[in-house]
Design a protein around this motif. Structure first.
Motif, short mmCIF file in Angstrom:
data_model
loop_
_atom_site.label_atom_id
_atom_site.label_comp_id
_atom_site.label_asym_id
_atom_site.label_seq_id
_atom_site.Cartn_x
_atom_site.Cartn_y
_atom_site.Cartn_z
N PRO B 145 -11.84 -1.18 5.02
CA PRO B 145 -11.79 -0.06 5.97
C PRO B 145 -12.48 -0.39 7.28
CG PRO B 145 -13.30 0.42 4.17
CD PRO B 145 -12.63 -0.87 3.82
N GLY B 146 -13.36 -1.39 7.27
CA GLY B 146 -14.04 -1.78 8.51
C GLY B 146 -13.05 -2.21 9.57
N LEU B 147 -11.95 -2.79 9.13
CA LEU B 147 -10.97 -3.29 10.08
C LEU B 147 -9.86 -2.29 10.36
CD1 LEU B 147 -10.60 -6.85 8.53
CD2 LEU B 147 -11.80 -6.29 10.62
N CYS B 148 -9.83 -1.22 9.55
CA CYS B 148 -8.71 -0.29 9.61
C CYS B 148 -8.75 0.54 10.90
CB CYS B 148 -8.75 0.62 8.40
SG CYS B 148 -7.38 1.77 8.34
N ILE B 149 -7.60 0.69 11.54
CA ILE B 149 -7.54 1.55 12.73
C ILE B 149 -6.80 2.86 12.43
CG2 ILE B 149 -7.74 -0.36 14.36
CD1 ILE B 149 -4.71 -0.13 14.80
N VAL B 150 -6.52 3.09 11.16
CA VAL B 150 -5.88 4.32 10.71
C VAL B 150 -4.62 4.65 11.52
CG1 VAL B 150 -6.34 6.61 9.78
CG2 VAL B 150 -8.22 5.10 10.23
N CYS B 151 -3.77 3.66 11.65
CA CYS B 151 -2.50 3.90 12.32
C CYS B 151 -1.54 4.58 11.35
CB CYS B 151 -1.90 2.59 12.80
SG CYS B 151 -1.41 1.50 11.47
N GLU B 152 -1.87 4.53 10.08
CA GLU B 152 -1.10 5.20 9.02
C GLU B 152 0.26 4.57 8.78
OE1 GLU B 152 -1.08 9.48 9.13
OE2 GLU B 152 -2.95 9.47 10.28
N ARG B 153 0.43 3.35 9.24
CA ARG B 153 1.71 2.71 8.97
C ARG B 153 1.90 2.51 7.47
NH1 ARG B 153 2.76 -1.51 13.70
NH2 ARG B 153 2.05 -3.08 12.26
N CYS B 154 0.80 2.16 6.79
CA CYS B 154 0.89 1.95 5.34
C CYS B 154 1.30 3.24 4.63
CB CYS B 154 -0.42 1.41 4.80
SG CYS B 154 -1.86 2.31 5.38
N VAL B 155 0.70 4.35 5.10
CA VAL B 155 1.02 5.63 4.50
C VAL B 155 2.49 5.96 4.73
CG1 VAL B 155 0.47 8.09 4.53
CG2 VAL B 155 -1.34 6.42 4.90
N THR B 156 2.92 5.72 5.97
CA THR B 156 4.30 6.04 6.33
C THR B 156 5.30 5.24 5.51
OG1 THR B 156 3.49 6.41 8.56
CG2 THR B 156 5.86 6.25 8.27
N ILE B 157 5.08 3.92 5.43
CA ILE B 157 6.08 3.10 4.75
C ILE B 157 6.09 3.43 3.27
CG2 ILE B 157 4.68 1.05 4.23
CD1 ILE B 157 7.79 0.12 5.71
N CYS B 158 4.92 3.72 2.72
CA CYS B 158 4.84 4.02 1.30
C CYS B 158 5.56 5.32 0.99
CB CYS B 158 3.38 4.09 0.87
SG CYS B 158 3.17 4.04 -0.91
N LYS B 159 5.49 6.25 1.93
CA LYS B 159 6.14 7.53 1.70
C LYS B 159 7.63 7.46 2.04
CE LYS B 159 5.88 11.09 4.55
NZ LYS B 159 5.37 11.17 5.79
N ASP B 160 7.95 6.95 3.21
CA ASP B 160 9.32 7.05 3.70
C ASP B 160 10.24 5.96 3.17
OD1 ASP B 160 8.58 9.22 5.06
OD2 ASP B 160 8.63 8.33 7.06
N MET B 161 9.69 4.81 2.88
CA MET B 161 10.56 3.73 2.44
C MET B 161 10.42 3.49 0.95
SD MET B 161 12.89 1.68 3.15
CE MET B 161 12.97 2.00 4.89
N VAL B 162 9.20 3.24 0.52
CA VAL B 162 8.98 2.85 -0.87
C VAL B 162 9.08 4.06 -1.80
CG1 VAL B 162 7.37 1.77 -2.45
CG2 VAL B 162 7.55 0.94 -0.11
N GLY B 163 8.49 5.16 -1.36
CA GLY B 163 8.59 6.36 -2.15
C GLY B 163 7.47 6.54 -3.16
N ASP B 164 6.57 5.55 -3.22
CA ASP B 164 5.47 5.68 -4.18
C ASP B 164 4.47 6.74 -3.75
OD1 ASP B 164 6.26 3.94 -6.07
OD2 ASP B 164 5.14 2.22 -5.30
N ASN B 165 4.41 6.96 -2.44
CA ASN B 165 3.47 7.95 -1.93
C ASN B 165 2.06 7.69 -2.41
OD1 ASN B 165 3.57 10.03 -0.14
ND2 ASN B 165 5.12 11.14 -1.35
N ALA B 166 1.70 6.43 -2.50
CA ALA B 166 0.44 6.07 -3.15
C ALA B 166 -0.74 6.10 -2.20
CB ALA B 166 0.57 4.69 -3.76
N LEU B 167 -0.46 6.18 -0.90
CA LEU B 167 -1.57 6.15 0.06
C LEU B 167 -1.56 7.42 0.89
CD1 LEU B 167 -1.16 2.51 1.39
CD2 LEU B 167 -2.91 3.31 -0.18
N SER B 168 -2.74 7.83 1.30
CA SER B 168 -2.83 8.96 2.21
C SER B 168 -4.10 8.79 3.01
CB SER B 168 -2.85 10.28 1.43
OG SER B 168 -3.94 10.27 0.56
N THR B 169 -4.31 9.68 3.97
CA THR B 169 -5.56 9.58 4.70
C THR B 169 -6.62 10.43 4.01
OG1 THR B 169 -4.74 11.36 6.10
CG2 THR B 169 -4.56 9.14 6.97
N GLY B 170 -7.81 9.91 4.04
CA GLY B 170 -8.92 10.63 3.40
C GLY B 170 -10.08 10.70 4.36
N PRO B 171 -11.15 11.36 3.96
CA PRO B 171 -12.28 11.55 4.88
C PRO B 171 -13.04 10.26 5.16
CG PRO B 171 -12.84 12.32 2.71
CD PRO B 171 -11.40 11.93 2.64
#
Lengths: 336, 820, 198
Positions: B145-171
């Motif tokens: 997470p130190g390197l993460c810029i929270v662009c949410e690309r991972c969240v998007t691809i997991c939801k919209d393409m892969v469908g696993d919906n395994a990632l989301s943003t958290g506090p």
């Protein structure tokens, strides 16, 4: 046995031992002098002041493998260095080195032996020396031709050209003093200059002196005329294929020749072993020989060498005319 | 100009695009640069980074979610826009560790690129950092997470393409921003920063683990080095790796991948594959493609003794048994062997597919199938899946299914006997129908009933379908709850009750409706008719995917007829899923035989003389990452693949040469593929392998489809005698496992076991004995958390276990399971 | 001509064309004392060396000249002075920039979640001592050291990470590198400060 005979043998041994030792010592001196002139210190680690460097070099030369190239003429290749060394020492046999003296009788075995100033007191000493030194040409010449190496051939060609040319100068330059002294014996030359510094032939024959020196440098293969084994052009000239003690013999020969030339210059032009004021004769001649030897090193450190064509040009177009003119002028003066 | 095309001007450049296309995509297609971090083509705009800010007709819009209107004039940069973008990049750089030297992104970093591109050369903002520790999200995912810029690309691809919906943003629990900044900072940068200070990427699952299919798409889209494969972390810099464009060889999708190679170690200078990357804007990989790369046959040498034996074996052979994980060229070689030496070619799985395809082609009057997966993904808004365990059989079809739900706001019908909670979760308009195995024909009849216009159907069929329609009344319990999403799913009529925030109460009501007994026969959920009404309401582009269950089905021919029938009378486009990597290619190139006796050569299969790319046979063969060639994938495309690793042994072409049938190189066979089957006589080196900026696929070539004379046929009534009862096993591999090769890969961990749902696992022990006919197997039990129902899955990825023959090429089988 | 360079043009005169001119040149050169100036210079230096101790000789194995900071001898791997941990972060820039391709390294994710350099080697058979690696190193970890005596029984004698790394017991003697890649004394002026919240 004849005390003179014993003395002669003693002298031969002395001369051989001393001069060959001196040749080795000469290399040490040369390295030291060159070093100082180049702001270095030269050999310094082996022995006190690096003196044992000579021994180390000797051991190295003696223990090195003696390589004879495959296509070389073996016999001539092996003999050639000996010719150089031998002629150098033979030339010394006619040189009076210091006054004749008798070994005190208290000495065992050789007591009473008379050691002559010359090994062979031949009355044509100068001619003999010039002749023997001239035949020294065969050493490099044969060596270069026998080794089947193009650098060797070039080296021997240069040897022939250079030695033969400059022998003319040596001869012509000495002709004038000979005319003055009227003898070919070196003893007579020495005796002709016993009257102190003023009686030195140098003053009467400065041109001859300079010509002799120049020719002497050329004949001993010294800078600025060291074209026979000029590294930058022909690797090592006639010595290219030599190694170990055979190469060492060329080296000893060269240094013996340097000593011979120094002795000749001292005897013919600067008073020989005549005492010099308070300085006894034998010290005086050692000083003189040393100076001429040092001069060769000094010149080596200072001057660059000439091109082969300049060498020939210098010999035949400059030195020889001057020498001939000098002889003529001397002849005219003597006639008058 | 096409009526649904628009013309817009971007920075003075005229661009023509489809109506409703985003400005960003139009700009990209026309080679105009608009910076954007969070947007992924084929996924919905996230609006997290906000640097794609542009001016359209004088108004500020975000290029990634502003749709083009005819005559629009777009300016991509002005001093104010650059100021905004610079401020945003400046904010991204706050507290970002300056450890680019060790970061795995090593020069491929978009943060670095945009920071430099926009000329951010000083930092004006500061805030206290908070502690962020790196974790592992799963057995393959590593998150820093130190390197993460929270662009949410991972969240998007997991939801919209892969469908696993395994990632989301958290506090994140970061420090509060200084309120004064709101005035002094550019607006977008402040808003972005405000959000950034509050969020990080976390697994959606409470366990802190993603529990997903481990496809690794999130790794590939990460613009920084925050998400990296656990195996790859700190092992290599990106620039050291040599990228070899290739094609994934695990399933029939034939995705374009790049094998990235580098010497193994200081002492071993032979190449090793370090990772697999993809053009994530255009291709989405599955876990097998991304992590199953080290299946090479290493250490093979030219063993002349074995080679001589092989030649002898080939001269003697009566049959060659092989599977479909081979290239088109190898298939062509095998076909040539059949022609010249008269050997029989045995490949049961391709044979089943071949005969099904042949039937289907004959009845529909055109070669191959009409559906195109790429078009489906971009255009279709109603997808029906029959005969395939979508989650396992072909990840790309599953991505298509998911993408249609997410991006096209579509709907999906999933007919399958095995319950799958993941498919259910792909969208609110996905309806699974878990029918009893053997009733596949009813499923197709139901599709026909739902989609065909009844007047056009032959009378007999129409009457047959209508025989299932019954008028009925039902008491419907209507529950009104506070939670809105809940009510949507359960809502039946929506007649009078409106969603209010009152306390939940139950109302009972009598409703009259036409009940479709076909649906209930198949086990469709209650009130299917109304559910379907809603699903189909906005749909106008229908597609259907057909899986392996059908190919070796006892009623395969009738199924093929029904499919042709559906295509004829409905607007549905049908696409088949070839069962294995190159089944389509093998089916087109080889004349396959049913069975053969006598001396058999096995190529990666059992036989009297075994050629094996696994290194366990009598003669080594190159694995598919060690050879050049082409595959025919399910997109009806012939795609090239290249050798990533060196191979020093013999190839099939060497054997062919020794038999006097060979070409100089294996790839010389590429231009010799049969043109009458739709292949083109193109040489291997002429095949492109890439994508355009617009996402157009330029890989190899499309197979030519030819019209044939349609065979007249009549569909038969369903035959219920093949219905299976009792304990049923389904031949199905776990996700990420496809064959022996995936099993070799060190990052694929799924074991060879009996996969069961959680509920079923309660009734079984840790290890069970499975009896199929008279063969019994001992298998450990693994829980597949996304499975439901009682059917168990028996994998067949290990060919040595000989599972495939046990199922007679079919997929369902009655078994006996007892605890060991 | 550029004034700063201060070239002195040597006037050699023209080439003599007639034999008479050539003769004059010979005479002129003969009687000028240039040759003796050469002799004077050498004898002067000899006396200086002998009696004024102006020798330039370094008695090499016993005395050694200080190595200038930019001399590029066998590489050293430096450690952090505080922790003693090696400075190398395994970024691979040296490997990338090396024009003779002689650097190779292996890195891995270690137990402390750091990038560990598990193997590092320079093939000194190929290294041309260009100094790019030291220049590019962001951590001043790989530098050119003072070990210019590189005769060895084996080519591999210097090439491993441990061979180049400062021995941990001699950490205090580790000197900061001042050659290529070291920050200039005015480096601070070129950097804008990043505001920090702590």
């Amino acid at each position: 046995m004849d005390p003179l005979m014993i003395g002669i043998i003693i002298k031969i041994v002395l001369v051989l031992a001393i001069v060959s030792a001196l040749a080795g010592f000469g290399t040490y001196l040369e390295r030291k002098v060159l070093a100082y002139m180049q702001r270095r210190i030269g050999p310094a680690h082996v022995g006190p002041l690096g003196l044992l460097q000579i021994v180390a070099d000797g051991i190295k030369l003696l223990t090195k493998e003696d390589i004879i190239p495959q296509n070389a003429n073996r016999i001539i290749f092996m003999i050639a260095p000996a010719v150089t060394a031998a002629t150098a020492f033979i030339a010394l046999s006619a040189v009076p080195l210091f006054p004749t003296f008798t070994i005190p009788t208290s000495f065992p075995l050789i007591g009473g032996a008379i050691v002559p100033s010359t090994i062979a007191d031949i009355n044509i000493g100068i001619l003999f020396m010039l002749g023997v030194m001239g035949s020294g040409l065969y050493g490099p010449l044969l060596a270069g031709m026998a080794q089947a190496n193009k650098w060797g051939i070039l080296g021997s060609a240069r040897t022939a050209v250079q030695f033969l040319s400059y022998e003319v100068i040596t001869g012509l330059s000495l002709l004038a003093p000979i005319m003055l002294v009227g003898s070919l014996s070196l003893l007579d030359f020495n005796n002709a200059q016993t009257g102190g510094v003023g009686s030195w032939i140098l003053w009467q024959q400065p041109v001859a002196f300079i010509l002799f020196l120049i020719a002497g440098f050329a004949e001993t293969n010294r800078t600025p005329f060291d074209l026979l084994e000029h590294e930058a052009e022909i690797v090592s000239g006639y010595a290219t294929e030599y190694s170990g003690m055979r190469w060492g013999m060329f080296f000893i020969g060269e240094y013996a020749n340097m000593i011979t030339i120094s002795i000749m210059a001292s005897l013919i032009f600067v008073g020989g072993y005549a005492p010099l004021g308070f300085i006894p004769g034998w010290i005086a001649i050692i000083l003189k020989i040393s100076f001429f030897f040092f001069l060769m090193l000094w010149v080596r450190a200072s001057w660059p060498h000439v091109r082969p064509d300049q060498l020939m040009w210098f010999c035949w177009k400059v030195l020889m005319p001057i020498a001939v003119i000098n002889v003529m002028i001397t002849g005219i003066v003597v006639m008058i | 100009m096409n009526p649904n095309e628009v013309k817009i001007k971007i920075d003075g450049v005229e661009c023509v695009a489809k109506e409703g296309e985003y400005i960003l995509n139009i700009a990209r297609a026309n080679g105009i640069f608009i910076p954007a971090i969070c947007y992924i083509s084929r996924c919905s705009p996230t609006l997290a980074c906000r640097i794609c800010l542009v001016e359209a007709d004088g108004k500020r819009v975000y290029a990634c979610n502003a749709k083009a209107k005819d005559g629009m004039d777009v300016t991509t940069s002005s001093e104010e826009i650059l100021e905004e973008r610079r401020a945003i990049m400046g904010v991204y750089d706050i507290n970002h560790p300056l450890q680019c030297g060790v970061c795995d992104q090593s020069g491929e970093c978009e943060l670095q690129n945009y920071t430099l591109e926009l000329g951010v050369d000083s930092q004006n903002y500061t805030i206290a950092d908070c502690k962020r520790e790196s974790t592992n999200f799963s057995s393959v995912l590593h998150y820093d997470p130190g390197l993460c810029i929270v662009c949410e690309r991972c969240v998007t691809i997991c939801k919209d393409m892969v469908g696993d919906n395994a990632l989301s943003t958290g506090p994140r629990n970061g420090a509060e921003l200084d309120k004064e900044l709101k005035e002094s900072m550019p607006k977008d940068a402040y808003a972005m920063w405000n959000k950034l200070q509050k969020s990080l990427i976390v697994p959606s699952d409470e366990s802190g683990q993603t529990n997903c299919s481990d496809c690794g798409e999130c790794l590939s889209v990460c613009p920084v080095g925050a998400l990296v494969s656990r195996d790859f972390v700190y092992t290599s810099n990106a620039w050291e790796l040599k990228r070899v464009p290739a094609t994934c060889s695990h399933c029939s999708s034939g995705c374009q991948i790049f094998y990235e190679t580098k010497p193994t170690s200081i002492s071993d200078r032979s190449d090793k594959i370090y990772r697999v990357t993809n053009e994530w804007n255009y291709v989405s990989l599955c876990g097998a493609g991304r992590f199953g790369y080290d299946f090479e046959n290493s250490g093979a040498t030219k063993d002349e003794k074995q080679f001589t034996k092989a030649i002898k074996a080939f001269k003697e052979a009566k049959a060659i048994r092989f599977n479909s994980t081979i290239t088109n060229e190898e298939a062509a070689m095998l076909q040539s062997l059949k022609k010249e030496l008269g050997v029989k070619l045995i490949n049961p799985e391709a044979k089943a597919f071949q005969s099904f395809l042949k039937d289907f082609e004959n009845y529909r009057g055109e070669s191959l199938y009409s559906g195109n997966y790429k078009e489906m993904m971009s255009e279709s808004n109603f997808i029906i899946s029959v005969g395939s365990a979508l989650r396992h059989d072909n990840p790309n079809v599953r991505y298509t299914f998911n993408n249609i739900q997410k991006l096209n706001k579509g709907a999906g019908l999933y007919f399958h006997p095995v319950g799958d909670t993941l498919i259910e979760s792909l969208g609110k308009n996905v309806t699974p129908i878990y029918h009893t195995p053997g009733l596949e024909e009813y499923a197709l009849y139901l599709v026909l009933d739902l989609f065909a216009s009844k007047d056009e159907l032959p009378k007999e069929t129409k009457n047959y379908l209508e025989s299932f329609h019954k008028k009925a009344t039902k008491t419907v319990q209507e529950t009104i709850m506070e939670d809105v999403t809940e009510t949507v799913v359960d809502e039946e009529t929506g007649e009078s009750k409106e969603v209010t925030k009152k306390k939940p109460k139950v109302v009972e009501k009598e409703v009259e409706y036409v009940a479709n007994e076909l649906a209930s026969l198949l086990g469709a959920p209650e009130g299917f008719g109304d559910i379907f009404e809603k699903m189909v309401a906005k749909a106008d582009n229908f597609s259907m995917v057909v899986g392996e269950d059908f190919y070796a089905h006892p009623r395969a021919e009738n199924l093929a007829k029904l499919l042709a029938f559906i295509e004829q009378y409905t607007a549905i486009k049908i696409a088949l899923i070839p069962p294995k990597t190159n089944s389509l290619g093998v089916a087109l190139i080889c004349d396959l035989d049913e069975k053969a006796d006598g001396y058999t050569i096995g190529y990666n299969e059992a036989g009297d003389f075994r050629l094996s790319a696994l290194g366990d046979g009598d003669l080594d063969m190159p694995a598919l990452n060690q050879q050049e060639g082409t595959f025919t994938n399910m997109h009806k495309r012939v795609v090239p693949t290249n050798a990533a690793l060196s191979y020093n042994g013999y190839e099939l072409n060497d054997i062919m040469s020794a038999l006097g049938l060979g070409e100089q190189l294996s790839i010389d066979w590429t231009s010799k593929l049969p043109t009458r089957k739709g292949f083109e006589a193109l040489s291997f080196d002429a095949l492109p392998n890439g994508f355009t900026n617009a996402g157009e696929e330029l890989r190899g070539y499309m197979l030519k489809q030819k019209a044939t004379k349609a065979k007249a046929f009549e569909v038969e009534k369903p035959d219920e005698s093949y219905k299976l009862e009792g304990e049923i096993a389904y031949r199905c591999n776990p996700q990420r496992q496809f064959n022996d090769f995936t099993n070799r890969a060190h990052q694929i961990f799924e074991p060879f076991a009996l996969y069961v749902s959680e509920a079923k696992a309660q009734t079984l022990g840790k290890k069970v004995k499975v009896e199929i006919d008279d063969v019994s197997l001992e298998l450990p039990v693994e829980i597949d958390a996304k499975m439901s129902g009682d059917v168990v899955k028996v994998p067949d990825f290990l060919s040595s276990k000989e599972i495939y023959p046990l199922f007679n090429a079919g997929r369902f089988k009655q078994v006996k399971i007892s605890e060991v | 001509m550029n004034e700063k360079q201060k070239y002195i043009m040597l006037d050699l005169g023209g080439t003599p064309l007639t034999p008479w001119c050539r003769f004059k040149r010979v005479v002129k050169r003969t009687f000028r004392i240039e040759l003796f100036i050469g002799l004077w210079v050498t004898i002067r230096e000899m006396f200086k060396t002998l009696f004024m101790g102006k020798s330039h000789t370094t008695k090499y194995p016993f005395e050694k000249m200080p190595i200038p900071p930019r001399y590029r001898a066998i590489h050293d791997m430096l450690r952090l002075l505080e922790s003693g941990h090696y400075r190398c972060i395994g970024c691979g820039l040296c490997e990338k920039i090396c024009i003779s391709n002689c650097i190779a390294m292996e890195t891995r994710y270690d137990e402390n979640q750091r990038k560990e350099v598990s193997e590092y080697t320079i093939n000194f058979g190929r290294c041309i001592f260009c100094g790019y690696c030291a220049e590019v190193c962001p951590e001043l970890a790989i530098v050119h050291g003072a070990r210019y005596e590189t005769a060895s029984e084996q080519r591999a004698s210097f090439s491993l990470f441990e061979d180049m790394l400062t021995p941990i017991d001699r950490l205090k003697e580790q000197e900061e590198f001042a050659g290529y890649g070291a920050p200039t004394p005015w480096a601070d002026k070129n950097i804008k400060k990043t505001p920090l919240a702590y």
